[in-house]
Scaffold this motif. Structure first.
Motif, short mmCIF file in Angstrom:
data_model
loop_
_atom_site.label_atom_id
_atom_site.label_comp_id
_atom_site.label_asym_id
_atom_site.label_seq_id
_atom_site.Cartn_x
_atom_site.Cartn_y
_atom_site.Cartn_z
N ILE A 12 0.84 -1.21 0.00
CA ILE A 12 0.00 0.00 0.00
C ILE A 12 0.87 1.25 0.00
CG2 ILE A 12 -1.68 1.33 1.36
CD1 ILE A 12 -2.83 -1.44 2.23
N ILE A 13 1.91 1.26 0.82
CA ILE A 13 2.82 2.41 0.87
C ILE A 13 3.50 2.60 -0.49
CG2 ILE A 13 5.01 3.25 1.85
CD1 ILE A 13 4.07 1.98 4.52
N GLY A 14 3.96 1.51 -1.10
CA GLY A 14 4.58 1.60 -2.43
C GLY A 14 3.61 2.08 -3.49
N ALA A 15 2.36 1.62 -3.42
CA ALA A 15 1.35 2.06 -4.38
C ALA A 15 1.04 3.54 -4.21
CB ALA A 15 0.08 1.23 -4.23
N ILE A 16 0.97 4.01 -2.98
CA ILE A 16 0.73 5.44 -2.72
C ILE A 16 1.89 6.26 -3.26
CG2 ILE A 16 0.55 7.19 -0.90
CD1 ILE A 16 -1.04 5.09 0.73
N ALA A 17 3.11 5.82 -3.00
CA ALA A 17 4.29 6.55 -3.50
C ALA A 17 4.31 6.57 -5.02
CB ALA A 17 5.56 5.91 -2.97
N ILE A 30 5.22 -6.60 -6.82
CA ILE A 30 6.47 -6.91 -6.13
C ILE A 30 7.30 -5.66 -5.97
CG2 ILE A 30 8.64 -8.19 -6.30
CD1 ILE A 30 7.01 -10.47 -7.56
N ALA A 31 7.34 -4.81 -7.02
CA ALA A 31 8.07 -3.55 -6.92
C ALA A 31 7.40 -2.61 -5.91
CB ALA A 31 8.15 -2.89 -8.29
N ASN A 32 6.08 -2.62 -5.84
CA ASN A 32 5.37 -1.81 -4.85
C ASN A 32 5.72 -2.26 -3.44
OD1 ASN A 32 4.02 0.04 -6.45
ND2 ASN A 32 2.24 -1.28 -6.70
N ILE A 33 5.74 -3.56 -3.22
CA ILE A 33 6.09 -4.08 -1.89
C ILE A 33 7.51 -3.70 -1.54
CG2 ILE A 33 6.48 -6.18 -0.55
CD1 ILE A 33 4.12 -7.43 -2.11
N ALA A 35 9.35 -1.21 -2.78
CA ALA A 35 9.43 0.24 -2.58
C ALA A 35 8.84 0.63 -1.23
CB ALA A 35 8.71 0.96 -3.70
N GLY A 36 7.75 0.00 -0.85
CA GLY A 36 7.13 0.31 0.44
C GLY A 36 7.98 -0.10 1.62
N LEU A 37 8.54 -1.30 1.57
CA LEU A 37 9.35 -1.77 2.70
C LEU A 37 10.68 -1.04 2.80
CD1 LEU A 37 8.67 -5.61 2.49
CD2 LEU A 37 7.69 -3.96 4.09
N ILE A 38 11.36 -0.87 1.67
CA ILE A 38 12.64 -0.15 1.68
C ILE A 38 12.40 1.33 1.97
CG2 ILE A 38 14.64 0.52 0.28
CD1 ILE A 38 14.25 -2.19 -1.20
N GLY A 39 11.33 1.88 1.39
CA GLY A 39 10.98 3.28 1.68
C GLY A 39 10.64 3.50 3.14
N ALA A 40 9.98 2.54 3.76
CA ALA A 40 9.69 2.64 5.19
C ALA A 40 10.97 2.67 6.00
CB ALA A 40 8.81 1.47 5.64
N TRP A 41 11.91 1.84 5.63
CA TRP A 41 13.20 1.81 6.32
C TRP A 41 13.94 3.14 6.15
CZ3 TRP A 41 18.30 1.55 4.31
CH2 TRP A 41 19.28 1.28 5.25
N ILE A 42 13.97 3.66 4.92
CA ILE A 42 14.63 4.94 4.64
C ILE A 42 13.93 6.08 5.38
CG2 ILE A 42 15.08 6.67 2.84
CD1 ILE A 42 15.49 4.29 0.91
N GLY A 43 12.61 6.15 5.23
CA GLY A 43 11.84 7.23 5.85
C GLY A 43 11.95 7.25 7.36
#
Length: 83
Positions: A12-17, A30-33, A35-43
């Motif tokens: 969901i986070i990856g799709a929103i981004a 898979i790319a959304n997941i 992006a969401g997980l790695i983005g959560a770690w970065i953010g």
């Protein structure tokens, strides 16, 4: 069960981004997941864990981190595809 929730929230986070950056159409689930997980770690690493949280991820910093990640990856992919 926690892993499944993390994957769902990451997607969901990856799709929103992807929707915010207008680069989500080319991304699959898979790319959304990722992006969401790695983005959560970065953010959360850059901004902390403030705001509402779901599945152990602070939503606002996670979305901001995912946006940063999607923009950086899309810039790199655009530059390499033009060469």
């Amino acid at each position: 069960m926690g892993l499944i929730w993390s994957l769902i929230v990451g997607a969901i986070i990856g799709a929103i981004a992807g929707a915010i950056t207008n680069r989500g159409a080319a991304m699959g689930w898979i790319a959304n997941i990722a992006a969401g997980l790695i983005g959560a770690w970065i953010g959360q690493g850059l901004l902390g864990t403030w705001g509402p949280s779901l599945a152990g991820m602070a939503l606002i910093p996670s979305i901001i981190g995912a946006i940063i990640l999607v923009l950086i990856v899309s810039l790199v992919v655009d530059r390499t595809s033009k060469k």
